[in-house]
Design a protein around this motif. Structure first.
Motif, PDB file in Angstrom:
ATOM      1  N   ALA A  46      81.366 -32.027 -10.822  1.00 35.76           N
ATOM      2  CA  ALA A  46      81.990 -31.041 -12.165  1.00 35.76           C
ATOM      3  C   ALA A  46      81.726 -29.722 -12.294  1.00 35.76           C
ATOM      4  N   LYS A  47      80.469 -29.427 -11.781  1.00 40.04           N
ATOM      5  CA  LYS A  47      80.188 -27.973 -11.538  1.00 40.04           C
ATOM      6  C   LYS A  47      80.771 -27.262 -10.680  1.00 40.04           C
ATOM      7  N   MET A  48      80.846 -27.976  -9.303  1.00 39.17           N
ATOM      8  CA  MET A  48      81.462 -27.291  -8.402  1.00 39.17           C
ATOM      9  C   MET A  48      82.842 -27.080  -8.696  1.00 39.17           C
ATOM     10  N   LYS A  49      83.521 -27.713  -9.195  1.00 38.19           N
ATOM     11  CA  LYS A  49      85.020 -27.657  -9.723  1.00 38.19           C
ATOM     12  C   LYS A  49      85.100 -26.229 -10.227  1.00 38.19           C
ATOM     13  N   TYR A  50      84.176 -25.940 -11.079  1.00 41.75           N
ATOM     14  CA  TYR A  50      84.494 -24.480 -12.108  1.00 41.75           C
ATOM     15  C   TYR A  50      84.222 -23.422 -10.950  1.00 41.75           C
ATOM     16  N   PHE A  51      83.214 -23.563  -9.997  1.00 40.36           N
ATOM     17  CA  PHE A  51      83.076 -22.469  -8.986  1.00 40.36           C
ATOM     18  C   PHE A  51      84.299 -22.436  -7.900  1.00 40.36           C
ATOM     19  N   VAL A  52      84.824 -23.704  -7.624  1.00 43.12           N
ATOM     20  CA  VAL A  52      85.917 -23.682  -6.628  1.00 43.12           C
ATOM     21  C   VAL A  52      87.153 -23.032  -7.244  1.00 43.12           C
ATOM     22  N   ASN A  53      87.332 -23.176  -8.639  1.00 43.83           N
ATOM     23  CA  ASN A  53      88.334 -22.527  -9.339  1.00 43.83           C
ATOM     24  C   ASN A  53      88.346 -21.008  -9.455  1.00 43.83           C
ATOM     25  N   ILE A  54      87.156 -20.613  -9.539  1.00 41.37           N
ATOM     26  CA  ILE A  54      86.746 -19.126  -9.759  1.00 41.37           C
ATOM     27  C   ILE A  54      86.991 -18.536  -8.156  1.00 41.37           C
ATOM     28  N   GLU A  55      86.629 -19.363  -7.085  1.00 36.50           N
ATOM     29  CA  GLU A  55      86.882 -19.020  -5.808  1.00 36.50           C
ATOM     30  C   GLU A  55      88.368 -18.682  -5.357  1.00 36.50           C
ATOM     31  N   ASP A  56      88.875 -19.595  -5.985  1.00 29.34           N
ATOM     32  CA  ASP A  56      90.417 -19.563  -5.775  1.00 29.34           C
ATOM     33  C   ASP A  56      91.032 -18.418  -6.544  1.00 29.34           C
ATOM     34  N   LYS A  57      90.545 -18.004  -7.656  1.00 31.19           N
ATOM     35  CA  LYS A  57      91.027 -16.741  -8.305  1.00 31.19           C
ATOM     36  C   LYS A  57      90.601 -15.446  -7.498  1.00 31.19           C
ATOM     37  N   VAL A  58      89.229 -15.397  -6.968  1.00 30.09           N
ATOM     38  CA  VAL A  58      88.955 -14.432  -6.125  1.00 30.09           C
ATOM     39  C   VAL A  58      89.920 -14.283  -4.951  1.00 30.09           C
ATOM     40  N   LYS A  59      90.310 -15.303  -4.430  1.00 30.40           N
ATOM     41  CA  LYS A  59      91.113 -15.066  -3.138  1.00 30.40           C
ATOM     42  C   LYS A  59      92.584 -14.766  -3.559  1.00 30.40           C
ATOM     43  N   GLU A  60      92.895 -15.127  -4.691  1.00 33.93           N
ATOM     44  CA  GLU A  60      94.337 -14.679  -5.202  1.00 33.93           C
ATOM     45  C   GLU A  60      93.940 -12.992  -5.314  1.00 33.93           C
ATOM     46  N   LYS A  61      93.060 -12.640  -6.120  1.00 31.53           N
ATOM     47  CA  LYS A  61      92.870 -11.489  -6.257  1.00 31.53           C
ATOM     48  C   LYS A  61      92.833 -10.169  -5.181  1.00 31.53           C
ATOM     49  N   LEU A  62      91.998 -10.833  -4.137  1.00 29.00           N
ATOM     50  CA  LEU A  62      92.057  -9.959  -2.832  1.00 29.00           C
ATOM     51  C   LEU A  62      93.475 -10.036  -1.948  1.00 29.00           C
ATOM     52  N   SER A  63      94.253 -11.240  -2.046  1.00 28.18           N
ATOM     53  CA  SER A  63      95.524 -11.123  -1.564  1.00 28.18           C
ATOM     54  C   SER A  63      96.383 -10.130  -2.215  1.00 28.18           C
ATOM     55  N   SER A  64      96.034  -9.807  -3.477  1.00 29.17           N
ATOM     56  CA  SER A  64      97.260  -9.082  -4.371  1.00 29.17           C
ATOM     57  C   SER A  64      96.812  -7.746  -4.223  1.00 29.17           C
TER      58      SER A  64
END
Length: 295
Positions: A276-294
Motif C-alpha cells: 500500500a505504501k509502495m503504491k503511493y510512491f509509484v504514483n508519485i514516480e509516475d507524476k515525476v515522469k510526466e513532469k519530466l516528459s512535459s
C-alpha cells in the motif's frame, strides 16, 4: 481360545472396513485429478475401548469433499494425520497426476504440463484456466522473480504464439493465438513490475488492497506523501523534478526489499501494508515522469 474368538470379529471388521474404504476411495478419486501411490491400511489403535470408533468409516461429507473438488490434491485432503488414523487409514506418500486434456482438433490425450501445442497434430491449444501467471511464465512463485529469465521466457513464448504466425492457419487457431498471446502479455506485465507482482501474489492468497487504504496509514507517512506531492507541484526546473524522482526510487528500492522479505517469511499482513505504501510512491514516480516528459 476365548481370547482368540473375541479378537476374530474385530479383525474381520477391521479388514472389511478397510476394503470398503479403499473401494470408495478408488471410485471417488476416478473423478479427480489425483491418485494415491503406496496407499495402505494403517495400524488401528487397539487400545480404544469402543470397537465401533476404531472401525467406523468416514462421514458422508468426507466423500462429498472428494467428489466436489476435482482439482484438489491428495496431500491436501489427507494432510491431517488424526482423521486418517481414526478411519483406519494410513499413508506414506502421495503422487499428483497432471490434469489430462484432450486436443480439440484430433482428440489426442495431452498429459504434459505447460502444453501449448498438441504433440500429435501440432495444433495450438486453448489456454489452461488452472495456471497462474507464474506457471505461464515458468517462474518460481516468489516475489524475488528472476527478471532476466522472465524476459527470455516472454520472448520465446511470443515468438511461438504471436498471431502473425497463424495468419495461414484455421480460424480457431487464429483465435486461440490471440488469446494465448494476450494472456502471456498480461502475465509478463504483471510479474515484471514489483507493485503489480506483489498485488497479484496477494490475490492468489485471497487478499487485495481495499479502497480507502490510506485511512489505515500512519499520519506521519501520509504527511510525508503530502509534502512530496507539494514539492513536486512547486518544482520549476527539470533538475528539481529529477531530484525528487531519485529520492522516490531510493524509497521504492527499500520497500521492494522489505516486501520480498515479508513474502519470504509468509507475513502477508505486513506485505500488504508495505505494498500500500509502495503504491503511493509509484504514483508519485509516475507524476515525476510526466513532469519530466512535459518539460
Amino acid at each position: 481360545m476365548l481370547v482368540l474368538n473375541r479378537l476374530r470379529p474385530a479383525a474381520s471388521s477391521q479388514a472389511q472396513s478397510i476394503r470398503l474404504v479403499n473401494t470408495r476411495l478408488s471410485k471417488s478419486l476416478k473423478s479427480t485429478t489425483t491418485t494415491c501411490s503406496d496407499f495402505e491400511p494403517a495400524f488401528l489403535n487397539e487400545n480404544d475401548a469402543d470397537s465401533s470408533t476404531r472401525h467406523s468409516l468416514p462421514p458422508p461429507h468426507f466423500w462429498k469433499c472428494l467428489e466436489t473438488r476435482p482439482q484438489a490434491t491428495a496431500a491436501k485432503l489427507f494432510s491431517t494425520p488424526p482423521p486418517c488414523c481414526q478411519y483406519g487409514l494410513g499413508f506414506r506418500a502421495f503422487s499428483t497426476v497432471l490434469k489430462t486434456h484432450n486436443c480439440w482438433n484430433c482428440g489426442e490425450s495431452l498429459q504434459q504440463n505447460h502444453t501449448y501445442f498438441c504433440t500429435t497434430c501440432k495444433v495450438l491449444q486453448p489456454p489452461d484456466e488452472d495456471r497462474n501467471y507464474f506457471d505461464i511464465m515458468d517462474c518460481e512463485k516468489s516475489f524475488a522473480v528472476d527478471i532476466q529469465k522472465l524476459q527470455r521466457t516472454y520472448r520465446n513464448l511470443q515468438r511461438s504464439l504471436h498471431p502473425d504466425n497463424f495468419s495461414q492457419k484455421q480460424t480457431k487457431e487464429q483465435e486461440l493465438s490471440e488469446k494465448q498471446s494476450a494472456l502471456v502479455n498480461e502475465a509478463y506485465r504483471t510479474l515484471l513490475g514489483p507493485l503489480s507482482r506483489g498485488l497479484y501474489m496477494l490475490t492468489l492468497q485471497g487478499l487485495q488492497l481495499e479502497e480507502g487504504t490510506h485511512f489505515a496509514m500512519e499520519p506521519q507517512f501520509l504527511y510525508e506523501i503530502m509534502e512530496i506531492n507539494e514539492r513536486l507541484a512547486a518544482t520549476q526546473t527539470e533538475e528539481e523534478a529529477s531530484d525528487i524522482g531519485h529520492c522516490i526510487q531510493d524509497r521504492l528500492q527499500e520497500l521492494i526489499r522489505d516486501v520480498s522479505e515479508s513474502f519470504s517469511k509468509g507475513d502477508l499482513k505486513k506485505a500488504k501494508m508495505l505494498l500500500a505504501k509502495m503504491k503511493y510512491f509509484v504514483n508519485i514516480e509516475d507524476k515525476v515522469k510526466e513532469k519530466l516528459s512535459s518539460s
